[in-house]
Design an enzyme around this catalytic site. Sequence first.
Site, PDB file in Angstrom:
ATOM      1  N   GLU A 132       0.505  -1.035   0.266  1.00 35.31           N
ATOM      2  CA  GLU A 132      -0.193   0.030   0.251  1.00 35.31           C
ATOM      3  C   GLU A 132       0.912   1.074   0.134  1.00 35.31           C
ATOM      4  O   GLU A 132       0.764   2.384   1.207  1.00 35.31           O
ATOM      5  CB  GLU A 132      -0.694  -0.253   1.253  1.00 35.31           C
ATOM      6  CG  GLU A 132      -2.044  -1.067   1.205  1.00 35.31           C
ATOM      7  CD  GLU A 132      -3.503  -1.261   2.327  1.00 35.31           C
ATOM      8  OE1 GLU A 132      -3.222  -0.381   3.211  1.00 35.31           O
ATOM      9  OE2 GLU A 132      -4.460  -1.783   2.419  1.00 35.31           O
ATOM     10  N   GLU A 157      -6.646  -7.888  -1.021  1.00 38.09           N
ATOM     11  CA  GLU A 157      -7.083  -7.612   0.466  1.00 38.09           C
ATOM     12  C   GLU A 157      -8.510  -7.320   0.864  1.00 38.09           C
ATOM     13  O   GLU A 157      -9.111  -5.645  -0.334  1.00 38.09           O
ATOM     14  CB  GLU A 157      -6.187  -7.009   1.885  1.00 38.09           C
ATOM     15  CG  GLU A 157      -4.723  -7.000   1.860  1.00 38.09           C
ATOM     16  CD  GLU A 157      -4.115  -5.776   2.716  1.00 38.09           C
ATOM     17  OE1 GLU A 157      -4.784  -5.457   3.353  1.00 38.09           O
ATOM     18  OE2 GLU A 157      -2.895  -5.273   2.233  1.00 38.09           O
TER      19      GLU A 157
END
Length: 676
Positions: free
Chosen positions: A165, A322
């Site tokens: 991320e 995710e």
Amino acid sequence: MSIHTTSPASPPTTDRWLKGTTGLRYGGDYNPEQWPRETWLEDIALMKQAGINLVSIAIFAWGILEPREGEYDFSQLDDIFGLLHEAGIDIDLATPTAAPPAWFWKKYPDSRPVTRDGITLGNGSRGMVSPSSPDYRRAAAAITEQLARRYANHPALVLWHVHNEYGAPISDSYDDHSVAAFRMWLQKRYATLDTLNEKWGTTFWGQVYGEWDEIDAPRQSASVTNQAQRLDFHRFTSDALLECYINERDVIRRFTPDIPVTTNFMATNCLSPDYWKWAREVDIVANDHYLVAERADNHVLLAMDADLSRSLAGGAPWILMEHSTGAVNWQPRNIAKRAGEMARNSLSHLARGADAILFFQFRASRFGVEKFHSAMLPHAGAETRVWREVVALGETLGSLEAVRGSRVQARVALLWDTESFWAQDFEWRPSAELGHRERLEAFYTALWNRNVSVDFAHPTADLTGYALVVAPSLYLVGPAASENLTGYVRDGGHLVVSYFSGIVDENDTVYAGAAPGALREVLGLTIPEFLPLHENETVTLSDSRTGTAWTDDIEVSTAEVLARYVDGPAAGGPALTRNVYGAGSAWYISTKLTGTDLDSLLLDVLNTAGIEAARSIDGVETIIRSTDTDEFLFLINHSDADQSWPASGTELLTNTAVDGTVLVPAGLTRVVHSTL
Ligand code: GLA
């Protein structure tokens, strides 16, 4: 290393995928370093039970793999590679560079990021380092090379997961390395200080620069900081982070040219990376998504995030890297998902093009700051509702193998430009009610409610395949985008533009003349004056619609007036217009419409554009994935009542023939396969 300095016009459309199974991928992040070896064996047995075939490992393991600089210990990782492979579970190997080890921070304290208001951040966490630190980039490349060398030929390795991320939890750093790199970035972009001074409008408040080293990062200052400078600092930061990604990716490619490399995006939820540019640099788009637990429409926002992910991938299959089985741990109230919600969420991502459904994380952590985050295997173990649903989802995905590789076709595009978000979110705009995201969500929701499939597109992308393009409060529209949108309509496209669009160019400079400079011609009108409304003020339109937040004083040139203001500051003037331009037409909506007012207007627009707005959703979300020969109709019932839907073919989850009508039980999903 070469990255483009502006967003690419169109994303890539390659259909690269993971080697191995022909079916869908199922699994999640796995952090065995938090557990003793006997637990790994139990985990792997449970993974088999759930049908898991892909796990992401080593994401935060740098401190374990390289306990001292240049000293490596791969014993645990070797073991886990071996055990997973023996069990037939493939590996998405991460480079652990989102969490540099303690020795790194001690030795290279100048790699610590500095916030806009001057705080140097500490360690003991993860996520942030100055992206321009040469020591960080060197250390990250070194651990990446060790991993790539060691596991290049391991048969379990099917995917690389670089970092984690990028851009979260914060992205921009005001440290000395970043300031130096920013100056170099500016020299590349503008070549001369004269050009920079002109583009940044530095005659305003006498900010003129005479030497490159007078330029600083746009730190917190006494009043509002030059917004062209801030916009460039956003661009620079996105590029600096992207260079970090490319730095590692290119090391990996030397050892495993055939294994795809990706990094996990947060499509609608992180605006630091300009993902249109990033999408060109990953082999497969991967995305993380978490519900805003307290929003009743969070499944609509999920759909929007999934549609943006697919669009970033140019329509190709993507990876849901995710999401969660239940509650997260970082929202004000971490509301748990109820029975069936996790499956609906997963299948909505799948319906919108994800061919891999992964979670954070496999086994819940007992310690660390995420100990209250849900997992596939909760603290309470396998005798739980959550685990039973995880196993059931594995079976469901097994029955949907045929969907793999099929695509979603959309005839409507919503424009999404990260640069416009950056610019619009700065201070001192004409009204606090102006929100790029608010309008995007409003238009997306209206289309979702009508079961209309939507792609997202950059304003400079090739739009010729779309019958309708929607620009919801697209404040920044550069000359290339202006030309592109104008040409799109001239050639027969239909464009809907909402207020406060096309106002400034790529340097946040207002176009000369009356607004909306970039879109005057295509809209066939000018706006001599913005007329924002008071808080909670409403205005009535001659067609009985109600507007809030914003109105404009509009002078039409070639546009036809569809509705006028009955009251408010623009009383008597145009509120809604349509301009027939070339072979197409362009609508302008000068106030904030919501609910049925927006829905009915969009219905007119859809009809004009020849798009079937099939049927209002009635709680059933429908999406079609197809190939040249096969069609998969996804029906996701978000309501508490059983619903019937017209369909024929084979329902894949129950493996039953459907002839004319399929029953979609409350809260469940049905997928009807037919051949074309
Ligand atoms: C992000 C991170 C994960 C984890 C989850 C928790 O997506 O990538 O490591 O922290 O959030 O929701």
